[in-house]
Design a protein around this motif. Sequence first.
Motif, short mmCIF file in Angstrom:
data_model
loop_
_atom_site.label_atom_id
_atom_site.label_comp_id
_atom_site.label_asym_id
_atom_site.label_seq_id
_atom_site.Cartn_x
_atom_site.Cartn_y
_atom_site.Cartn_z
N VAL A 1 49.21 68.98 27.14
CA VAL A 1 50.16 68.01 26.59
C VAL A 1 50.39 68.18 25.09
O VAL A 1 51.29 67.56 24.53
N ALA A 2 49.59 69.00 24.41
CA ALA A 2 49.78 69.29 22.99
C ALA A 2 49.01 70.56 22.66
O ALA A 2 48.04 70.92 23.34
N TRP A 3 49.45 71.26 21.60
CA TRP A 3 48.81 72.52 21.23
C TRP A 3 49.18 72.86 19.80
O TRP A 3 50.14 72.33 19.24
N ASN A 4 48.40 73.76 19.18
CA ASN A 4 48.79 74.25 17.86
C ASN A 4 49.41 75.64 18.01
O ASN A 4 49.40 76.25 19.08
N ARG B 1 41.35 65.44 26.37
CA ARG B 1 40.30 66.33 25.89
C ARG B 1 40.92 67.39 24.99
O ARG B 1 41.96 67.96 25.32
N LEU B 2 40.28 67.64 23.87
CA LEU B 2 40.73 68.65 22.92
C LEU B 2 39.89 69.90 23.13
O LEU B 2 38.65 69.85 23.07
N ILE B 3 40.54 71.02 23.41
CA ILE B 3 39.86 72.29 23.70
C ILE B 3 40.01 73.21 22.49
O ILE B 3 41.13 73.61 22.13
N PHE B 4 38.88 73.55 21.85
CA PHE B 4 38.87 74.51 20.74
C PHE B 4 38.42 75.86 21.28
O PHE B 4 37.43 75.94 22.01
N LEU B 5 39.09 76.92 20.90
CA LEU B 5 38.67 78.27 21.28
C LEU B 5 38.09 78.96 20.05
O LEU B 5 38.79 79.20 19.07
N THR B 6 36.79 79.23 20.09
CA THR B 6 36.10 79.77 18.92
C THR B 6 35.37 81.06 19.28
O THR B 6 35.15 81.37 20.45
N ALA B 7 34.98 81.78 18.23
CA ALA B 7 34.22 83.03 18.41
C ALA B 7 33.17 83.10 17.32
O ALA B 7 33.33 82.54 16.23
N HIS C 1 36.05 65.17 23.70
CA HIS C 1 36.74 64.04 24.32
C HIS C 1 37.28 63.13 23.23
O HIS C 1 36.52 62.67 22.36
N ALA C 2 38.58 62.86 23.27
CA ALA C 2 39.19 62.00 22.27
C ALA C 2 38.68 60.57 22.44
O ALA C 2 38.62 60.07 23.57
N PRO C 3 38.28 59.89 21.35
CA PRO C 3 37.77 58.52 21.46
C PRO C 3 38.81 57.59 22.07
O PRO C 3 40.01 57.68 21.76
N ASN C 4 38.35 56.73 22.97
CA ASN C 4 39.20 55.71 23.59
C ASN C 4 40.44 56.31 24.27
O ASN C 4 41.52 55.73 24.25
N SER C 5 40.26 57.49 24.83
CA SER C 5 41.38 58.18 25.47
C SER C 5 40.83 59.07 26.57
O SER C 5 39.66 59.48 26.55
N GLY D 1 45.78 60.82 15.69
CA GLY D 1 44.72 61.52 14.98
C GLY D 1 44.42 62.88 15.58
O GLY D 1 44.12 63.84 14.86
N VAL D 2 44.52 62.99 16.91
CA VAL D 2 44.29 64.27 17.58
C VAL D 2 45.42 65.25 17.24
O VAL D 2 45.18 66.44 16.99
N LEU D 3 46.64 64.76 17.21
CA LEU D 3 47.77 65.62 16.86
C LEU D 3 47.65 66.14 15.43
O LEU D 3 47.94 67.31 15.16
N ARG D 4 47.21 65.27 14.52
CA ARG D 4 47.04 65.72 13.13
C ARG D 4 45.92 66.76 13.03
O ARG D 4 46.03 67.73 12.28
#
Length: 269
Positions: free
Chosen positions: A125-128, A242-248, A235-239, A102-105
């Motif tokens: 470990v993953a990125w867009n 951590r998903l880091i969003f860069l926003t402005a 923080h990803a549930p049950n994991s 779900g995080v990858l999607r």
Amino acid sequence: MNKLELARFLRHRREARRPAEVGLRVSGRRRTPGLRREEVAWLAGVSTNYYERLEQARAPRPSTQVLAALGTALRLTEAEGEHLARLAGQAPPVRDEPVPDGVLRLLDRLGPVPAYVVDERYDIVAWNSLAAGLIADFAAVPPEERNVLRMSMRGDRCSSGNDEFARQAAADLRLAAGRHPDDPRITALTREYAEFSADFATSWTEHDVQTRPTLRKRIEHPDLGGLDLEAQVLHAPNSAHRLIFLTAEPGTPAYEALLSLNRAQGVQR
């Protein structure tokens, strides 16, 4: 049970807590910073001798009831209480696991929002694609060097370059060390970054394990210039990921730069 780290953590939390914060009235000057050992013992309902042995790393493993009482006495946060339990061997170990599907999607559906996923060791470990365009071509970085802190030490654009980030990194790695006390990679990374960042070294000795959901980040991009961004941490549930969003903020130069980068990548595709 990690007796030495448990002892250090209790001592630092005791010294950081003021009597008024736990409902104690004191008069006159005090030599001891924060609470006295006997005060913590009284608040937790344990003997002073037993608490002293905990801080001396000589006591047997405390029960869950004693840990809960100490958490209440020291006014520990949820994160600090979980860290205390892990140091005392009362929490299950956290094992390495793949990034949830779900995080990858989610990474692929964020539009003009750069994002990447880190594990407990700050390994990316993953990125867009937008994160790769903004920060670095992560696929071209050797996996063992694809780490936020190591990239920061090399001067890559992953660097935040502020004491706020150093404090958060120290807290995150302190939690990770509690979950993985025998992991040489965490030990090595902590040592390296403490030599690189005085703010990190200071924060590490304070045993702070508080998480901060938003951090300021400045990225110097060769084409877009300096971008002042906010790093939102999810923080990803049950994991442990951590998903880091860069926003402005909409309307700011940084926001317009992200839109421009997203359009450019769309044309390239």
